[in-house]
Design a protein around this motif. Structure first.
Motif, short mmCIF file in Angstrom:
data_model
loop_
_atom_site.label_atom_id
_atom_site.label_comp_id
_atom_site.label_asym_id
_atom_site.label_seq_id
_atom_site.Cartn_x
_atom_site.Cartn_y
_atom_site.Cartn_z
N LYS A 386 29.71 41.66 54.43
CA LYS A 386 28.77 41.02 53.50
C LYS A 386 29.20 41.22 52.05
O LYS A 386 29.14 40.31 51.23
CB LYS A 386 27.37 41.58 53.71
CG LYS A 386 26.75 41.25 55.06
CD LYS A 386 25.40 41.91 55.21
CE LYS A 386 24.80 41.64 56.60
NZ LYS A 386 23.51 42.36 56.77
N GLU A 387 29.66 42.44 51.75
CA GLU A 387 30.07 42.74 50.38
C GLU A 387 31.35 42.01 49.99
O GLU A 387 31.56 41.69 48.81
CB GLU A 387 30.28 44.25 50.21
CG GLU A 387 29.03 45.09 50.42
CD GLU A 387 27.96 44.84 49.38
OE1 GLU A 387 28.33 44.46 48.25
OE2 GLU A 387 26.77 45.04 49.69
N GLY A 388 32.19 41.72 50.97
CA GLY A 388 33.44 41.01 50.70
C GLY A 388 33.22 39.57 50.31
O GLY A 388 34.05 38.97 49.62
N GLY A 389 32.13 38.98 50.78
CA GLY A 389 31.74 37.66 50.31
C GLY A 389 32.24 36.50 51.14
O GLY A 389 31.62 35.46 51.16
N MET A 390 33.40 36.63 51.81
CA MET A 390 33.88 35.53 52.63
C MET A 390 34.90 36.04 53.63
O MET A 390 35.79 36.81 53.29
CB MET A 390 34.50 34.42 51.78
CG MET A 390 35.69 34.84 50.93
SD MET A 390 36.43 33.48 50.00
CE MET A 390 37.17 32.52 51.31
N ARG A 391 34.75 35.67 54.84
CA ARG A 391 35.68 35.93 55.92
C ARG A 391 36.32 37.32 55.84
O ARG A 391 35.60 38.31 55.90
CB ARG A 391 36.70 34.80 55.98
CG ARG A 391 36.01 33.46 56.25
CD ARG A 391 36.96 32.36 56.54
NE ARG A 391 37.67 31.91 55.35
CZ ARG A 391 38.59 30.95 55.34
NH1 ARG A 391 38.91 30.37 56.48
NH2 ARG A 391 39.19 30.59 54.25
N GLN A 392 37.63 37.45 55.63
CA GLN A 392 38.26 38.78 55.62
C GLN A 392 38.58 39.28 54.21
O GLN A 392 39.35 40.23 54.05
CB GLN A 392 39.53 38.74 56.47
CG GLN A 392 39.27 38.70 57.97
CD GLN A 392 38.48 39.91 58.45
OE1 GLN A 392 38.88 41.05 58.25
NE2 GLN A 392 37.35 39.65 59.11
N THR A 393 38.00 38.66 53.19
CA THR A 393 38.13 39.19 51.84
C THR A 393 37.48 40.56 51.78
O THR A 393 36.39 40.77 52.32
CB THR A 393 37.46 38.26 50.83
OG1 THR A 393 37.99 36.94 50.98
CG2 THR A 393 37.71 38.72 49.40
N ALA A 394 38.12 41.53 51.12
CA ALA A 394 37.65 42.91 51.14
C ALA A 394 37.05 43.31 49.80
O ALA A 394 37.60 42.99 48.73
CB ALA A 394 38.81 43.85 51.48
N PRO A 395 35.93 44.03 49.81
CA PRO A 395 35.35 44.55 48.57
C PRO A 395 36.22 45.66 47.99
O PRO A 395 36.77 46.49 48.72
CB PRO A 395 33.99 45.08 49.02
CG PRO A 395 34.16 45.41 50.46
CD PRO A 395 35.14 44.41 51.00
N SER A 396 36.32 45.69 46.66
CA SER A 396 37.25 46.63 46.02
C SER A 396 36.69 47.09 44.68
O SER A 396 35.89 46.38 44.05
CB SER A 396 38.61 45.98 45.84
OG SER A 396 39.54 46.88 45.29
N GLN A 397 37.15 48.25 44.23
CA GLN A 397 36.72 48.81 42.96
C GLN A 397 37.85 49.64 42.37
O GLN A 397 38.59 50.31 43.11
CB GLN A 397 35.48 49.68 43.17
CG GLN A 397 34.82 50.20 41.92
CD GLN A 397 33.52 50.93 42.25
OE1 GLN A 397 33.19 51.18 43.40
NE2 GLN A 397 32.76 51.27 41.21
N ARG A 398 38.01 49.59 41.04
CA ARG A 398 39.02 50.43 40.42
C ARG A 398 38.67 51.90 40.64
O ARG A 398 37.50 52.28 40.68
CB ARG A 398 39.11 50.12 38.93
CG ARG A 398 39.76 48.76 38.63
CD ARG A 398 39.85 48.52 37.13
NE ARG A 398 40.40 47.20 36.82
CZ ARG A 398 41.68 46.96 36.57
NH1 ARG A 398 42.55 47.97 36.60
NH2 ARG A 398 42.10 45.74 36.28
N MET A 399 39.71 52.73 40.75
CA MET A 399 39.53 54.12 41.15
C MET A 399 38.68 54.92 40.16
O MET A 399 37.71 55.57 40.56
CB MET A 399 40.91 54.78 41.33
CG MET A 399 40.85 56.19 41.86
SD MET A 399 42.51 56.89 41.98
CE MET A 399 42.18 58.45 42.79
N SER A 400 39.05 54.90 38.90
CA SER A 400 38.28 55.67 37.90
C SER A 400 36.84 55.17 37.81
O SER A 400 35.91 55.96 37.61
CB SER A 400 38.96 55.61 36.54
OG SER A 400 40.22 56.23 36.58
#
Length: 518
Positions: A386-400
């Protein structure tokens, strides 16, 4: 004369045979013309200090040729008309169980729900190109198991269960580079391992064994608390004792065992994210040099572990020069994993960064009994979708940003081919996980200057680190504690953690089956 020596040399010496001979000639006082050959027995990198050294154990041949074999090949007999045994799953545990059964005079019937390694490659490509996950042929299911297209690392800490050297030699017999026999962290590579797997399958068939693809095990056949066979998705029934080596992602198998009252227990797992850095930055950090690894060192890798509020936080399956890959086994999930080609040549480094979880850490799943953490995994993967928004798109965030709890509004380029989108992982990951990850990453940043950076990104989620259950077996016979004829095996049964340990467990189960049913 033959001498064995332990050396500690600079990388340029270890990288070139002629330089190594010159070094040995000087250090040992031996004329260069008398050094006929140098065989490397073991090799590892010592990067603890600012100057990096290569530690080696070598065999030096003085006025004598090196005519010894690098490894011993096994001659597999013809078992066409011998007693049959069923192996469910063609991952490393199942493949090595089948090979060992042949050695012991049994005919293996190998059942694999997915496709052969060649056809499986096409389905994996579709995940990145079209975001379509074939639920029976993906990074988790198919010939070779989860390791075939998600790295091929052969390093294991499991020394008590069996001979790691034997497993590595068998890999060499079927086409792996002999370098895996000497490297401290051996690695075949996801580009090379499929051919090795295919050669193993050809040997099984050439020896009279059977391999059936597209054949899912749907039920055990039970008679008086004894497994006498398998009912499959094709409608075919296969008879014989069963080595169950279905891997840690075959959740339908755990449900099937629960329905058939085959005893299992909940087991701890670890969940988190994939952390991706530029490989050049990891090289600079690990090798203590702004110039990075230079001409003679491989892509640097790391291993990190700490404690946060009573639970372990650690790196898992580190992939130098690798890629983050989509590892879901259905279209309703987003799951990530890592892999590296044999040359470890990409410009990214990645690893799982995960938090240890015990079955009682999430009491809200207790009603699922032994499958509690499996349902936790599933819901987290669905949330990630759900957080990825579409199919196999993955949710991501910068490390810091993740560490400080700040939303990311842009992301650097990533190796994850289906695509990434900005997402506040620190908000929607379970607090039990996210807070410990934040603390763990802070600790790692103190240990490795420059590690915590917004050049790196967290990609969600990493959940398939190990099986969420253990299918209990007798310690001596390796047979299920209540059900005769069933040999729970490998990672999926909760008794292995990687390619080599799974292969060792496959061999052990085959040996136990042979001793009982010979």
């Amino acid at each position: 004369m033959i001498k064995e020596l332990s050396l500690r040399v600079l990388p340029f010496v270890a990288a070139n045979e002629q330089q190594l001979k010159l070094y040995l000639s000087k250090e040992q006082g031996i004329p260069l013309t008398e050094i006929r050959a140098v065989r490397v027995l073991k090799r590892s990198i010592d990067a603890r200090q600012r100057t990096v050294y290569i530690q080696m154990k070598i065999r030096l041949f003085i006025n004598e040729e090196d005519e010894q074999n690098l490894f011993e090949s096994i001659i597999y007999p013809d078992v066409t008309n011998r007693k049959e045994a069923i192996v469910v799953g063609a991952g490393p545990a199942g493949l090595f169980a089948a090979l060992r059964l042949i050695e012991l005079g049994f005919k293996p019937i190998l059942l694999e729900r997915g496709k052969n390694v060649h056809e499986r490659r096409k389905d994996i490509a579709l995940i990145s190109r079209e975001h379509i996950v074939n639920s029976e042929s993906n990074y988790s299911f198919g010939e070779g198991g989860a390791g075939a297209f998600s790295d091929g690392k052969l390093y294991t800490r499991s020394k008590k269960r069996g001979s790691t050297d034997r497993i590595l030699q068998i890999f060499c017999q079927f086409g792996a580079s002999p370098a895996i026999l000497t490297d401290a962290h051996p690695h075949i590579g996801t580009d090379k391992l499929p051919a090795v797997i295919e050669n193993i399958r050809k040997q099984i068939i050439a020896s009279g064994g059977e391999v059936h693809f597209g054949t899912r095990a749907d039920a055990l056949i039970l008679q008086n608390d004894e497994v006498t066979g398998i009912k499959t998705s094709t409608g075919t029934i296969y008879s014989g004792p069963v080595i169950l080596a279905t891997g840690h992602s075959a959740r339908d198998v755990y449900r099937m065992l629960q329905q058939q009252n085959i005893y299992q227990e909940a087991k701890g797992i670890a969940v988190g994210i994939r952390l991706e850095h530029p490989q050049a930055l990891i090289d600079q950090i690990i090798y203590h040099s702004e110039k990075g690894r230079g001409a003679y060192l491989p892509a640097a890798e790391y291993s990190m572990v700490t404690q946060s509020n009573g639970r372990g936080v650690y790196s898992f399956c580190m992939c130098p020069g690798g890629f983050v890959v989509p590892a879901a086994s259905s279209n309703e999930q987003v799951v990530v994993n890592g892999m590296s080609p044999s040359n470890r040549g990409s410009r990214w480094a990645n690893s799982g960064m995960v938090v240890e979880i015990h079955p009682d850490d999430f009491p809200q799943y207790a009603s699922y009994k032994e499958l509690a953490l499996m349902y936790f995994q599933e819901e987290l993967e669905q949330q990630c979708k759900k957080e990825g928004g579409m199919r196999q798109t993955a949710p991501s965030q910068r490390m810091s940003d993740f560490i400080t709890g700040t939303t990311s509004y842009s992301l650097p380029q990533s190796s994850y081919s289906p695509g990434i989108v900005c997402s506040p992982l620190h908000q929607w990951l379970p607090p039990f996980v996210s807070k410990r990850l934040q603390e763990g990453l802070k600790t790692f940043g103190k240990q490795y200057r420059g590690f915590n950076t917004n050049e790196a990104i967290l990609i969600g989620v990493e959940t398939r680190t190990s099986a969420p259950v253990r299918i209990l077996r007798d310690k001596e016979t390796l047979m299920h504690i209540e059900t005769k004829g069933l040999f729970p095996c490998g990672e999926g049964a909760g008794y292995a953690g990687g390619i080599v340990s799974a292969a060792i467990d496959g061999e052990r189960c085959a040996e136990s089956l042979s001793s009982i049913y010979q």
